[in-house]
Scaffold this active site. Sequence first.
Site, PDB file in Angstrom:
ATOM      1  N   ALA A  67     -21.712 -58.527 -49.464  1.00  0.00           N
ATOM      2  CA  ALA A  67     -22.616 -58.139 -50.519  1.00  0.00           C
ATOM      3  C   ALA A  67     -23.533 -56.790 -50.387  1.00  0.00           C
ATOM      4  O   ALA A  67     -24.394 -56.687 -51.028  1.00  0.00           O
ATOM      5  CB  ALA A  67     -23.427 -59.312 -50.873  1.00  0.00           C
ATOM      6  N   SER A  68     -23.114 -56.011 -49.369  1.00  0.00           N
ATOM      7  CA  SER A  68     -23.967 -54.935 -48.953  1.00  0.00           C
ATOM      8  C   SER A  68     -23.727 -53.777 -49.761  1.00  0.00           C
ATOM      9  O   SER A  68     -24.807 -52.971 -50.053  1.00  0.00           O
ATOM     10  CB  SER A  68     -24.088 -54.478 -47.681  1.00  0.00           C
ATOM     11  OG  SER A  68     -22.884 -54.089 -47.302  1.00  0.00           O
ATOM     12  N   ASP A 110     -21.727 -63.115 -40.548  1.00  0.00           N
ATOM     13  CA  ASP A 110     -21.657 -64.591 -39.897  1.00  0.00           C
ATOM     14  C   ASP A 110     -22.178 -65.285 -41.020  1.00  0.00           C
ATOM     15  O   ASP A 110     -23.371 -65.487 -41.254  1.00  0.00           O
ATOM     16  CB  ASP A 110     -21.997 -64.799 -38.757  1.00  0.00           C
ATOM     17  CG  ASP A 110     -21.848 -66.238 -38.392  1.00  0.00           C
ATOM     18  OD1 ASP A 110     -21.380 -67.044 -38.894  1.00  0.00           O
ATOM     19  OD2 ASP A 110     -22.353 -66.623 -37.149  1.00  0.00           O
ATOM     20  N   ASN A 112     -15.881 -62.271 -51.507  1.00  0.00           N
ATOM     21  CA  ASN A 112     -15.779 -60.728 -52.105  1.00  0.00           C
ATOM     22  C   ASN A 112     -15.583 -59.836 -50.929  1.00  0.00           C
ATOM     23  O   ASN A 112     -15.019 -58.669 -50.903  1.00  0.00           O
ATOM     24  CB  ASN A 112     -17.007 -60.348 -52.728  1.00  0.00           C
ATOM     25  CG  ASN A 112     -16.949 -58.729 -53.147  1.00  0.00           C
ATOM     26  OD1 ASN A 112     -16.310 -58.227 -54.185  1.00  0.00           O
ATOM     27  ND2 ASN A 112     -17.804 -58.101 -52.420  1.00  0.00           N
ATOM     28  N   TYR A 123      -3.072 -53.749 -47.813  1.00  0.00           N
ATOM     29  CA  TYR A 123      -4.302 -54.193 -48.676  1.00  0.00           C
ATOM     30  C   TYR A 123      -3.396 -54.843 -49.874  1.00  0.00           C
ATOM     31  O   TYR A 123      -4.073 -55.982 -50.449  1.00  0.00           O
ATOM     32  CB  TYR A 123      -4.821 -52.742 -49.455  1.00  0.00           C
ATOM     33  CG  TYR A 123      -5.974 -53.198 -50.420  1.00  0.00           C
ATOM     34  CD1 TYR A 123      -7.326 -53.472 -50.110  1.00  0.00           C
ATOM     35  CD2 TYR A 123      -5.527 -53.141 -51.647  1.00  0.00           C
ATOM     36  CE1 TYR A 123      -7.937 -53.894 -51.021  1.00  0.00           C
ATOM     37  CE2 TYR A 123      -6.656 -53.042 -52.761  1.00  0.00           C
ATOM     38  CZ  TYR A 123      -7.807 -53.676 -52.498  1.00  0.00           C
ATOM     39  OH  TYR A 123      -8.876 -54.064 -53.318  1.00  0.00           O
ATOM     40  N   ALA A 145      -0.657 -56.754 -49.553  1.00  0.00           N
ATOM     41  CA  ALA A 145      -0.213 -58.118 -48.934  1.00  0.00           C
ATOM     42  C   ALA A 145      -1.596 -58.916 -48.782  1.00  0.00           C
ATOM     43  O   ALA A 145      -1.622 -60.146 -49.083  1.00  0.00           O
ATOM     44  CB  ALA A 145       0.222 -57.900 -47.493  1.00  0.00           C
ATOM     45  N   LYS A 182      -4.331 -58.762 -50.949  1.00  0.00           N
ATOM     46  CA  LYS A 182      -4.795 -59.320 -52.247  1.00  0.00           C
ATOM     47  C   LYS A 182      -3.815 -60.293 -52.897  1.00  0.00           C
ATOM     48  O   LYS A 182      -4.238 -60.964 -53.495  1.00  0.00           O
ATOM     49  CB  LYS A 182      -4.870 -58.132 -52.893  1.00  0.00           C
ATOM     50  CG  LYS A 182      -5.938 -57.146 -52.428  1.00  0.00           C
ATOM     51  CD  LYS A 182      -7.651 -57.980 -52.477  1.00  0.00           C
ATOM     52  CE  LYS A 182      -8.685 -57.095 -51.968  1.00  0.00           C
ATOM     53  NZ  LYS A 182      -9.884 -57.973 -52.169  1.00  0.00           N
TER      54      LYS A 182
END
Length: 162
Positions: free
Chosen positions: A14-15, A64, A81, A146, A148, A150
């Site tokens: 989320a950054s 974490d 995400n 990527y 694979a 997804k």
Amino acid sequence: MKLLAGKTALITGASKGIGRKIAEVFAQHGADVAFTYLSSVEKGQTLEEELQSFGTKVKGFRSDASDFAQAFGTLDIVVNNAGITKDGLLMRMSEENWDDVININLKSIFNVTKAASKIMMKNRKGSFINMSSVVGVQGNAGQANYAASKAGIIGFTKSIAK
């Protein structure tokens, strides 16, 4: 009206980008938000402060998410995400680049979903939102790792839904 008032959400990665916007919108709509990030601690603290301005409980965890249950006590929504790219033609792709993308993009969803499922099953409610990509369906030159990861997310999501 706050659509998510009284709900607790965990958002991985989320950054920045999509994850950051999801965290912001969830907090705006009244959700308590736990989020994970790999960027600097300062970025995580900045996001925490920004999201707390919406008047909800917010806590960031640097890569974490295992302590979210202690901080929030429950869990209603998980947005898986977190993701990276390490593009390159297959002939030049290192095994390390393959493993890094698979681990962050796909294995993290397994780990977070497994841990969160225990809480949600106990509560007899909860929602998972797993972020994939059209690349997981169509493929893309220079993105075998990527694509694979997804595609794996799509199959994993369909399986756990059943």
